[in-house]
Design a protein around this motif. Structure first.
Motif, PDB file in Angstrom:
ATOM      1  N   UNK A 114      62.580  83.511  50.090  1.00  0.00           N
ATOM      2  CA  UNK A 114      62.559  82.061  50.262  1.00  0.00           C
ATOM      3  C   UNK A 114      62.661  81.262  48.959  1.00  0.00           C
ATOM      4  N   UNK A 115      62.849  81.911  47.814  1.00  0.00           N
ATOM      5  CA  UNK A 115      62.791  81.196  46.531  1.00  0.00           C
ATOM      6  C   UNK A 115      63.799  80.048  46.420  1.00  0.00           C
ATOM      7  N   UNK A 116      64.984  80.187  46.997  1.00  0.00           N
ATOM      8  CA  UNK A 116      65.970  79.107  46.928  1.00  0.00           C
ATOM      9  C   UNK A 116      66.078  78.343  48.249  1.00  0.00           C
ATOM     10  N   UNK A 138      66.330  75.993  37.343  1.00  0.00           N
ATOM     11  CA  UNK A 138      66.040  75.228  38.548  1.00  0.00           C
ATOM     12  C   UNK A 138      64.534  74.993  38.681  1.00  0.00           C
ATOM     13  N   UNK A 139      64.189  74.032  39.528  1.00  0.00           N
ATOM     14  CA  UNK A 139      62.848  73.946  40.105  1.00  0.00           C
ATOM     15  C   UNK A 139      63.044  74.463  41.519  1.00  0.00           C
ATOM     16  N   UNK A 140      62.309  75.488  41.899  1.00  0.00           N
ATOM     17  CA  UNK A 140      62.516  76.101  43.211  1.00  0.00           C
ATOM     18  C   UNK A 140      61.188  76.579  43.787  1.00  0.00           C
ATOM     19  N   UNK A 141      61.224  77.093  45.000  1.00  0.00           N
ATOM     20  CA  UNK A 141      60.029  77.617  45.664  1.00  0.00           C
ATOM     21  C   UNK A 141      59.586  78.897  44.949  1.00  0.00           C
ATOM     22  N   UNK A 142      58.288  79.010  44.730  1.00  0.00           N
ATOM     23  CA  UNK A 142      57.818  80.225  44.054  1.00  0.00           C
ATOM     24  C   UNK A 142      57.831  81.435  44.980  1.00  0.00           C
ATOM     25  N   UNK A 143      57.921  82.596  44.343  1.00  0.00           N
ATOM     26  CA  UNK A 143      57.824  83.850  45.100  1.00  0.00           C
ATOM     27  C   UNK A 143      56.414  83.970  45.655  1.00  0.00           C
ATOM     28  N   UNK A 144      55.439  83.714  44.793  1.00  0.00           N
ATOM     29  CA  UNK A 144      54.026  83.589  45.161  1.00  0.00           C
ATOM     30  C   UNK A 144      53.345  82.902  43.985  1.00  0.00           C
ATOM     31  N   UNK A 145      52.089  82.588  44.113  1.00  0.00           N
ATOM     32  CA  UNK A 145      51.422  81.795  43.082  1.00  0.00           C
ATOM     33  C   UNK A 145      50.993  82.585  41.845  1.00  0.00           C
ATOM     34  N   UNK A 146      51.469  83.826  41.726  1.00  0.00           N
ATOM     35  CA  UNK A 146      51.142  84.629  40.549  1.00  0.00           C
ATOM     36  C   UNK A 146      52.359  85.215  39.855  1.00  0.00           C
ATOM     37  N   UNK A 147      53.532  85.091  40.447  1.00  0.00           N
ATOM     38  CA  UNK A 147      54.732  85.724  39.890  1.00  0.00           C
ATOM     39  C   UNK A 147      55.514  84.744  39.032  1.00  0.00           C
ATOM     40  N   UNK A 148      55.723  85.078  37.734  1.00  0.00           N
ATOM     41  CA  UNK A 148      56.494  84.194  36.867  1.00  0.00           C
ATOM     42  C   UNK A 148      57.974  84.176  37.248  1.00  0.00           C
ATOM     43  N   UNK A 149      58.695  83.259  36.652  1.00  0.00           N
ATOM     44  CA  UNK A 149      60.139  83.137  36.889  1.00  0.00           C
ATOM     45  C   UNK A 149      60.902  83.759  35.724  1.00  0.00           C
ATOM     46  N   UNK A 150      62.211  83.703  35.811  1.00  0.00           N
ATOM     47  CA  UNK A 150      63.064  84.162  34.708  1.00  0.00           C
ATOM     48  C   UNK A 150      63.399  83.022  33.757  1.00  0.00           C
ATOM     49  N   UNK A 151      62.825  81.844  33.972  1.00  0.00           N
ATOM     50  CA  UNK A 151      63.061  80.680  33.118  1.00  0.00           C
ATOM     51  C   UNK A 151      63.007  79.372  33.878  1.00  0.00           C
ATOM     52  N   UNK A 152      62.934  79.469  35.186  1.00  0.00           N
ATOM     53  CA  UNK A 152      62.848  78.276  36.034  1.00  0.00           C
ATOM     54  C   UNK A 152      61.410  77.784  36.111  1.00  0.00           C
ATOM     55  N   UNK A 153      61.221  76.724  36.897  1.00  0.00           N
ATOM     56  CA  UNK A 153      59.900  76.229  37.267  1.00  0.00           C
ATOM     57  C   UNK A 153      59.796  76.425  38.770  1.00  0.00           C
ATOM     58  N   UNK A 157      56.215  75.674  48.419  1.00  0.00           N
ATOM     59  CA  UNK A 157      57.222  75.002  49.246  1.00  0.00           C
ATOM     60  C   UNK A 157      56.800  73.560  49.542  1.00  0.00           C
ATOM     61  N   UNK A 158      55.529  73.360  49.848  1.00  0.00           N
ATOM     62  CA  UNK A 158      55.038  72.005  50.133  1.00  0.00           C
ATOM     63  C   UNK A 158      55.261  71.071  48.947  1.00  0.00           C
ATOM     64  N   UNK A 159      54.957  71.546  47.738  1.00  0.00           N
ATOM     65  CA  UNK A 159      55.084  70.686  46.559  1.00  0.00           C
ATOM     66  C   UNK A 159      56.532  70.417  46.176  1.00  0.00           C
ATOM     67  N   UNK A 160      57.414  71.392  46.331  1.00  0.00           N
ATOM     68  CA  UNK A 160      58.814  71.106  46.005  1.00  0.00           C
ATOM     69  C   UNK A 160      59.402  70.140  47.029  1.00  0.00           C
TER      70      UNK A 160
END
Length: 179
Positions: A114-116, A138-153, A157-160
């Protein structure tokens, strides 16, 4: 040992100027950022796992749905959509369709998760595009609240969705990515 917050856990705040005063409209909300922290824009490199610091306008909103409640320009992503991350390609850091580019590497814009599902392009390294300075921020939906991104924010889902609904290009919004 790290006694402080992990470098990829950040906070997002959204403000708007009303009557000469900056007023909070969203946040603080938890955000996930690059697995290797932040990089100054001049030091950002393709594949370094860092979020580029700086102030950027938001660009295209995107997602899997046909439409979204937003004043931002919106693109429904399909399985044919890709974001080119090949620095040797003339299409570097651009949204393209499969088969319409000779790029050797790219990011699929419809992922098996669901990240994109919802996202916003951060207009980093887009005008002009400098090959190798980083793409697909990008700013996108997180994988979960503990997994970092590759450079995105990444946000919940609610907050985006709240951010996408609030953004209005007529207000000339800006995104500040700071450490």
């Amino acid at each position: 040992r790290n006694d402080g917050p992990l470098p990829h856990i950040s906070t997002l705040h959204a403000f708007e100027k009303k009557g000469g005063t900056w007023t909070p409209v969203l946040g603080p909300v938890r955000a996930m950022t690059g697995r290797n922290g932040f990089a100054a824009a001049a030091d950002k490199r393709e594949g370094d796992g860092k979020t580029p610091m700086g102030i950027y306008p938001p660009g295209l909103a995107f997602g899997y749905a046909a439409t979204v409640d937003s004043k931002m320009p919106y693109h429904q992503m399909t399985s044919r959509d890709i974001w080119v991350d090949d620095p040797d390609s003339p299409d570097y850091n651009r949204l393209r369709k499969k088969g319409e580019t000779r790029a050797r590497s790219f990011e699929e814009m419809v992922l098996p998760d669901h990240r994109y599902k919802y996202g916003i392009v951060v207009e980093y390294n887009t005008n002009p595009v400098i090959p190798g300075r980083g793409s697909a921020i990008f700013i996108h939906v997180w994988k979960d609240e503990k997994t970092p991104t590759s450079g995105c924010v990444a946000l919940s889902e609610e907050n985006i969705l709240n951010l996408i609904r609030w953004l209005d290009p007529a207000s000339k919004p800006l995104i500040a990515l700071v450490e």
